[in-house]
Design a protein around this motif. Structure first.
Motif, PDB file in Angstrom:
ATOM      1  N   GLN A 524       0.903  -1.281  -0.048  1.00  0.00           N
ATOM      2  CA  GLN A 524       0.022   0.074  -0.001  1.00  0.00           C
ATOM      3  C   GLN A 524       0.949   1.187  -0.075  1.00  0.00           C
ATOM      4  N   ARG A 525       1.855   1.232   0.561  1.00  0.00           N
ATOM      5  CA  ARG A 525       2.770   2.370   0.767  1.00  0.00           C
ATOM      6  C   ARG A 525       3.461   2.619  -0.595  1.00  0.00           C
ATOM      7  N   LEU A 526       3.824   1.411  -1.250  1.00  0.00           N
ATOM      8  CA  LEU A 526       4.423   1.878  -2.467  1.00  0.00           C
ATOM      9  C   LEU A 526       3.581   1.988  -3.501  1.00  0.00           C
ATOM     10  N   GLY A 527       2.285   1.883  -3.365  1.00  0.00           N
ATOM     11  CA  GLY A 527       1.219   2.066  -4.600  1.00  0.00           C
ATOM     12  C   GLY A 527       1.267   0.821  -5.496  1.00  0.00           C
ATOM     13  N   LEU A 528       1.453  -0.237  -4.921  1.00  0.00           N
ATOM     14  CA  LEU A 528       1.663  -1.427  -5.743  1.00  0.00           C
ATOM     15  C   LEU A 528       0.343  -1.937  -5.765  1.00  0.00           C
ATOM     16  N   ASP A 529      -0.600  -1.576  -6.764  1.00  0.00           N
ATOM     17  CA  ASP A 529      -1.966  -2.301  -6.328  1.00  0.00           C
ATOM     18  C   ASP A 529      -2.361  -3.654  -7.323  1.00  0.00           C
ATOM     19  N   ARG A 530      -1.457  -4.067  -7.982  1.00  0.00           N
ATOM     20  CA  ARG A 530      -1.571  -5.392  -8.770  1.00  0.00           C
ATOM     21  C   ARG A 530      -0.741  -6.599  -8.117  1.00  0.00           C
ATOM     22  N   VAL A 531      -0.679  -6.368  -6.702  1.00  0.00           N
ATOM     23  CA  VAL A 531      -0.049  -7.756  -6.073  1.00  0.00           C
ATOM     24  C   VAL A 531      -1.045  -8.043  -4.814  1.00  0.00           C
ATOM     25  N   TRP A 532      -1.045  -9.311  -4.503  1.00  0.00           N
ATOM     26  CA  TRP A 532      -1.826  -9.851  -3.425  1.00  0.00           C
ATOM     27  C   TRP A 532      -1.019 -10.733  -2.679  1.00  0.00           C
ATOM     28  N   VAL A 533      -1.385 -10.432  -1.268  1.00  0.00           N
ATOM     29  CA  VAL A 533      -0.336 -11.233  -0.179  1.00  0.00           C
ATOM     30  C   VAL A 533      -1.492 -11.915   0.513  1.00  0.00           C
ATOM     31  N   LYS A 534      -1.422 -13.340   0.072  1.00  0.00           N
ATOM     32  CA  LYS A 534      -2.605 -14.208   0.544  1.00  0.00           C
ATOM     33  C   LYS A 534      -1.906 -15.121   1.587  1.00  0.00           C
ATOM     34  N   HIS A 535      -2.659 -15.312   2.810  1.00  0.00           N
ATOM     35  CA  HIS A 535      -2.095 -16.050   3.864  1.00  0.00           C
ATOM     36  C   HIS A 535      -2.517 -17.421   3.345  1.00  0.00           C
ATOM     37  N   SER A 536      -1.619 -18.575   3.267  1.00  0.00           N
ATOM     38  CA  SER A 536      -1.689 -19.943   3.031  1.00  0.00           C
ATOM     39  C   SER A 536      -1.189 -21.046   3.982  1.00  0.00           C
ATOM     40  N   THR A 537      -0.921 -20.460   5.205  1.00  0.00           N
ATOM     41  CA  THR A 537      -0.657 -21.430   6.419  1.00  0.00           C
ATOM     42  C   THR A 537      -1.634 -22.601   6.544  1.00  0.00           C
ATOM     43  N   ASP A 538      -2.870 -22.039   6.365  1.00  0.00           N
ATOM     44  CA  ASP A 538      -3.818 -23.108   6.757  1.00  0.00           C
ATOM     45  C   ASP A 538      -4.023 -24.064   5.439  1.00  0.00           C
ATOM     46  N   GLN A 539      -3.305 -23.772   4.328  1.00  0.00           N
ATOM     47  CA  GLN A 539      -3.662 -24.714   2.974  1.00  0.00           C
ATOM     48  C   GLN A 539      -2.569 -25.552   2.669  1.00  0.00           C
ATOM     49  N   LEU A 540      -1.526 -25.261   3.494  1.00  0.00           N
ATOM     50  CA  LEU A 540      -0.255 -25.993   3.014  1.00  0.00           C
ATOM     51  C   LEU A 540       0.634 -26.307   4.415  1.00  0.00           C
ATOM     52  N   HIS A 541       0.384 -27.645   4.595  1.00  0.00           N
ATOM     53  CA  HIS A 541       1.349 -27.893   5.915  1.00  0.00           C
ATOM     54  C   HIS A 541       2.598 -28.840   5.327  1.00  0.00           C
ATOM     55  N   ASN A 542       3.610 -28.873   6.193  1.00  0.00           N
ATOM     56  CA  ASN A 542       4.743 -29.752   5.750  1.00  0.00           C
ATOM     57  C   ASN A 542       5.367 -30.244   6.761  1.00  0.00           C
ATOM     58  N   ILE A 543       6.189 -31.292   6.254  1.00  0.00           N
ATOM     59  CA  ILE A 543       7.345 -32.204   7.129  1.00  0.00           C
ATOM     60  C   ILE A 543       8.600 -31.828   6.656  1.00  0.00           C
ATOM     61  N   ALA A 544       9.550 -31.997   7.472  1.00  0.00           N
ATOM     62  CA  ALA A 544      10.942 -31.922   6.943  1.00  0.00           C
ATOM     63  C   ALA A 544      11.389 -33.433   7.041  1.00  0.00           C
ATOM     64  N   VAL A 545      12.014 -34.031   6.165  1.00  0.00           N
ATOM     65  CA  VAL A 545      13.166 -35.179   6.152  1.00  0.00           C
ATOM     66  C   VAL A 545      14.457 -34.834   5.915  1.00  0.00           C
ATOM     67  N   GLN A 546      15.132 -35.136   7.236  1.00  0.00           N
ATOM     68  CA  GLN A 546      16.452 -34.669   7.007  1.00  0.00           C
ATOM     69  C   GLN A 546      17.441 -35.862   7.564  1.00  0.00           C
TER      70      GLN A 546
END
Length: 778
Positions: A524-546
C-alpha cells in the motif's frame, strides 16, 4: 483566538469502537455470517486480502439492499450437510424466512482479481436479515496462481443510534451446568466436581478476578488444602502454569487441584494477595470493599477460616518485576470476552471475585462484572493459548497441525509453538536418539507452523524486491532463496525463504504471522495495487525429512512429471512439484531445504493429505531407520549448524550482520532500493556487534541471555547455546563487540549475576558443524 490541537487519544485496542455506531464482524473461509439490518443501516463487505469471492443473500423484501440475487448461494446450500451451533443458527434464520437452504440464491461479489481491501457498500431501505458467505475451495499445490481462501470483514454502520447494549458475553463453549454472574465488587463461591471445566470470563475487559480453590473432600474432614504458590511453582517451574505440559496448580500436599486448558490472555499474576483491607487502609481508603473480606464471607459456610489476605490465582491481573526487582503493575491485559478455562482434577470448593479495586490501574479504575461457567466432565475441549498478530486483531487459539493424528500416536510431549502444538520429543526415543538419527540416518519432523503467504500478481516481484534483502529479480523458476526482511532502521522483522513458482507467483515462508501484515502495508505504501498477499498457512502443511539417508528414502516414493526436475536431480535450494508414488498420487511440493545442517528436504501438501504423506514417508523410512524428531533435538541440530532463530539470535533491534546472516544482504550487487538499505549501508560501514561461535571449557552449558565478559566489562551476550553431542563440547552463539570477535579470543560466560561465576570460553569458527555446508550440498 487560536485553538491548540486536541491531545492524542490513548489507544486501548479491543475495548472501544473506533467510531460510534460501528459494528464489525468476520466471515471465515467457508463460513457464513448473519447480520440483522434496519432501514437506514449500511453494510460494507470488505475483501481484506483480495481475490476472495463473497456471496450476499438478503432475506426480507427484495428491494431491501437493491441487489440482484442471480447466483446459487453455494456456501449456504452446503450448511445443511454441516454440524455445529453456527450452522444451526444460520439455518434457523433461513427457516424464519421460509427459505429452503438448497434453493438459496445470492449476489456474487469480488473474486477473480479483486484487489486487497476491495469494498462493496449497501444501504438498507427496509429491515432485512443479510447472510454473507466466503466460499472456500482447497488451494491446490500445483495451482497457478495458488489462491488460498481468506477472511471477509463486515462493517455495519447503524442509521439510528442504538441504546447502550449490555456487554456481549461469549457464547458458551458447551451446555453449562452452572452459569454464574459475579457482579462488580463482589465474590461468589461454588462447587465443582472432578473432571468438570471452569471458565472464568472477563465480560468487559481489563477486570481482575481472583480465584481460590480447596479440595472438597479434605474440607469435609476439617482440613484446608488449597492452591499453594510455592508447591505449584516448584513442580511446574513457571511463574504461572499455562496450557500444555506444565499447566497444573497444586495444594500444599503436592496434589493437583486444577489444570489450565485454555488461556486467551496469557499474562497473569499468580498468588499475589487478593486485595485486602490493609491495602486500602494504607492508601487512605478505610472501609473499602475488598476481595479478601468478600472471600471470607463466601467461604465461611464451608468452614474455611477467615484470613487478613487471601493468596489467590489473580486472573487477568498485570503485575511484574522490573529490571530493578521492584514489583510494578498496570492495567490488565484482558479484552472483552477473554477467558481462562480450567479442569478440576478433584472435587473442589471454589470462589471467584470481580475485584472492587477502583483506586489504581488494576481494573483500569472501573470495576466491572466477571462471569463463571462450569461444563460437564464428559465434554472435551482442545488445549489452547490465544495469539493476536496485531493489537486490534481477533484472538486466534493455538491448534493442532494436520500431522497431529500421526505424531500424537507417538508421543504425549507437546508444547505450544507459534500458535500450534508440536512435539518437543518422542516417547520411546528422546532427544539424543532423535538427534543421532538425523546426523547418521534420517529423521522426520512437523514444521507446519511456518507461516506461508502467496505473493501473486504483476507487482509481486516488485514488492518482494522492495521488502527483502536478497535480489529477487535473479531468482529462477523452481528456485528458493533465504533472505532477511528488515525495517527502516535495518532491524530484522524476520528471516524467510522465498519460492519462485512463476513469473508472477511467489511463496513467502517465514516464522511470524505479522510478516503478511507488513508485506501488505508495504504494498500500500509503495502504491503497488497489482499484488496480492494471501495467507496460505492453513492450506499448506509441511514436514521435513533430514539426514544423510533422506535422498535415498524419498527417491522411492517421489514422482515428478517431465516438466519438472527429477527428484534426485534437485540441488540445494531448488524445488519441484510432483506426487507421491506416481501421477495419480498425492500432489506435493518438495524442496531441498532444511534447518538441520544435513542433506534434507521439506515436503509441502494440503492438510487433507497430511496423514497419507506421513504414512508414505514412514513406510519408506523403515529400511533407513527413520526416526521422528522433536523441537528439542532440532534446537541442538540448528545451533551446531549455526542457523539462527527469531527471538533468540535476532530481533527488530538486530541487523542481519549482527545476526550472522550478512550474506543475505548483497549491497553491492542489488542495485534496487529496499526497506532498510540506507541503514544497512551505514551499519555495515560502522559495525558494532557481530555473531560469533563460542566453545566453553568444562561441562557446564551456557544459556540464552548469559552475559559474555572480558574482565569486568560486558562485551556480548549468549543468544543460543547447547551441548553438542557430535563435538562433545558446550557451544554457544554469541553477539559480541567487533573488537573481541577474532578467532581464539578468550572470553568468559558470566553466571550468578555475571560476576559470581565465570565459565572460560574462546571464540571459534561457526557453523560449528560442517562449516563449509558440504553435507546439505552433497
Amino acid at each position: 483566538m487560536t485553538l491548540s490541537p486536541p491531545s492524542p487519544r490513548l489507544l486501548l485496542p479491543g475495548l472501544v469502537p473506533r467510531e460510534p455506531g460501528l459494528e464489525t464482524y468476520w466471515v471465515r473461509p467457508g463460513g457464513v455470517t448473519a447480520v440483522r439490518l434496519a432501514a437506514g443501516d449500511r453494510i460494507d463487505v470488505v475483501d481484506r486480502q483480495g481475490m476472495q469471492p463473497a456471496e450476499l443473500t438478503v432475506l426480507g423484501p427484495k428491494r431491501a439492499l437493491g441487489v440482484a440475487q442471480d447466483a446459487p448461494a453455494t456456501t449456504v446450500r452446503a450448511l445443511a450437510l454441516r454440524e455445529g451451533d453456527g450452522a444451526r443458527a444460520v439455518l434457523a434464520v433461513l427457516a424464519e424466512h421460509g427459505v429452503d437452504p438448497s434453493a438459496a440464491t445470492a449476489a456474487r461479489l469480488f473474486g477473480g482479481r479483486s484487489p486487497a481491501g476491495a469494498r462493496e457498500s449497501f444501504t438498507a431501505v427496509d429491515a432485512a436479515d443479510v447472510l454473507v458467505a466466503a466460499p472456500a475451495l482447497p488451494m491446490l499445490v500445483d495451482a497457478e496462481p495458488a489462491n488460498p481462501p481468506s477472511d471477509l470483514l463486515l462493517e455495519v454502520r447503524r442509521g439510528a443510534q442504538r441504546p447502550a447494549m449490555e456487554p456481549h458475553l461469549p457464547e458458551p463453549l458447551a451446555e453449562p451446568v452452572l452459569d454464574l454472574r459475579i457482579d462488580a465488587a463482589t465474590a461468589c463461591s461454588y462447587e465443582v466436581r472432578e473432571g468438570q471445566y471452569i471458565q472464568i470470563i472477563d465480560v468487559e475487559g481489563r477486570q481482575c478476578s481472583d480465584f481460590v480453590a480447596f479440595g472438597a473432600r479434605q474440607l469435609q474432614d476439617g482440613v484446608e488444602r488449597g492452591l499453594d504458590s510455592t508447591t505449584t511453582r516448584y513442580l511446574m517451574g513457571n511463574a504461572y502454569p499455562q496450557p500444555g505440559l506444565f499447566g497444573k496448580f497444586y495444594d500444599q500436599d503436592a496434589q493437583p487441584l486444577v489444570e489450565i486448558v485454555r488461556d486467551t490472555v496469557g499474562r497473569h499474576d499468580t498468588f499475589g494477595l487478593a486485595c485486602n483491607p490493609k491495602y486500602y487502609e494504607d492508601m487512605g481508603y478505610p472501609g473499602h470493599v475488598n476481595c479478601t473480606d468478600n472471600f471470607n464471607a463466601q467461604l465461611a459456610r464451608y468452614g474455611v477460616a477467615a484470613r487478613k489476605g487471601w493468596p489467590a490465582l489473580n486472573l487477568f491481573y498485570n503485575t511484574m518485576f522490573d529490571d530493578h526487582n521492584l514489583l510494578v503493575f498496570d492495567e490488565p491485559w484482558s479484552r472483552p470476552g477473554d477467558y481462562v478455562l480450567m479442569r478440576a482434577t478433584t472435587d473442589l470448593v471454589c470462589a471467584s471475585s470481580a475485584c472492587p479495586d477502583d483506586i489504581d490501574p488494576s481494573n483500569a479504575w472501573v470495576p466491572t462484572d466477571v462471569h463463571v461457567r462450569v461444563y460437564d466432565a464428559r465434554r472435551k475441549f482442545s488445549m489452547a493459548i490465544a495469539h493476536r498478530v496485531t493489537p486490534e486483531s481477533e484472538a486466534t487459539l493455538s491448534r493442532e497441525t494436520a500431522f497431529n493424528e500421526r505424531t500424537s500416536a507417538l508421543t504425549r510431549q507437546f508444547v505450544e509453538y507459534r500458535g500450534y502444538w508440536l512435539p518437543s520429543s518422542f516417547d520411546g526415543h528422546g532427544v539424543q536418539e532423535e538427534y543421532w538419527a538425523c546426523r547418521e540416518r534420517a529423521a522426520v519432523m512437523d514444521l507446519s507452523p511456518l507461516r506461508k503467504f502467496e505473493v501473486l500478481g504483476p507487482d509481486a516481484e516488485a514488492l518482494l524486491q522492495a521488502t527483502v534483502t536478497r535480489n529477487i529479480r535473479k531468482l529462477s523458476h523452481g528456485q528458493v532463496v533465504y533472505s532477511a526482511m528488515c525495517n527502516e532502521t535495518g532491524g530484522m522483522i524476520d528471516d524467510c525463504t522465498i519460492f519462485r513458482l512463476g513469473d508472477t507467483n511467489f511463496r513467502f515462508v517465514g516464522g511470524d504471522e505479522y510478516d503478511g501484515v507488513w508485506l501488505r502495508e508495504q504494498a500500500q505504501r509503495l502504491g503497488l495495487d497489482r499484488v496480492w498477499v494471501k495467507h496460505s498457512t492453513d492450506q499448506l502443511h509441511n514436514i521435513a525429512v533430514q539426514g544423510p539417508a533422506s535422498r535415498d528414502l524419498l527417491a522411492s516414493i517421489v514422482w515428478t512429471p517431465p516438466t519438472q526436475p527429477r527428484f534426485t536431480d534437485l540441488t540445494w535450494f531448488r524445488f519441484a512439484i510432483g506426487r507421491i508414488g506416481d501421477h495419480n498420487g498425492i500432489p506435493l511440493l518438495i524442496s531441498r531445504t532444511g534447518y538441520s545442517g544435513e542433506l534434507g528436504y521439506e515436503l509441502w501438501v494440503h492438510p487433507r493429505d497430511a496423514s497419507a504423506l506421513w504414512d508414505a514417508v514412514w513406510e519408506a523410512g523403515r529400511p533407513h531407520g527413520l526416526t521422528p524428531l522433536g523441537l528439542e533435538a532440532l534446537d541442538v541440530l540448528r545451533i551446531e549448524a549455526g542457523l539462527v532463530f527469531a527471538g533468540y539470535d535476532f530481533c527488530d533491534q538486530t541487523d542481519p550482520f549482527e545476526a550472522g546472516i550478512g550474506f543475505t544482504v548483497p549491497l553491492k550487487t542489488k542495485e534496487d532500493d529496499f526497506v532498510g538499505r540506507e541503514a544497512l549501508l551505514e551499519r555495515k560501514a560502522h559495525p558494532q556487534r557481530t555473531l560469533v561461535g563460542l566453545e566453553l571449557a568444562g561441562n557446564e552449558p551456557a544459556q540464552h541471555g548469559d552475559p559474555v565478559h572480558v574482565g569486568r566489562s560486558r562485551v556480548g551476550v549468549v543468544t543460543s547455546a547447547t551441548r553438542s553431542p557430535v563435538l562433545r563440547k558446550n557451544i554457544a552463539l554469541c553477539r559480541i563487540a567487533v573488537q573481541h570477535a577474532e578467532i581464539d579470543t578468550a572470553v568468559e560466560v558470566g553466571k550468578l549475576d555475571g560476576h559470581g561465576k565465570r565459565i572460560p570460553a574462546r571464540v571459534v569458527r561457526f557453523p560449528f558443524y560442517d562449516p563449509d555446508k558440504t553435507r546439505p550440498r552433497s
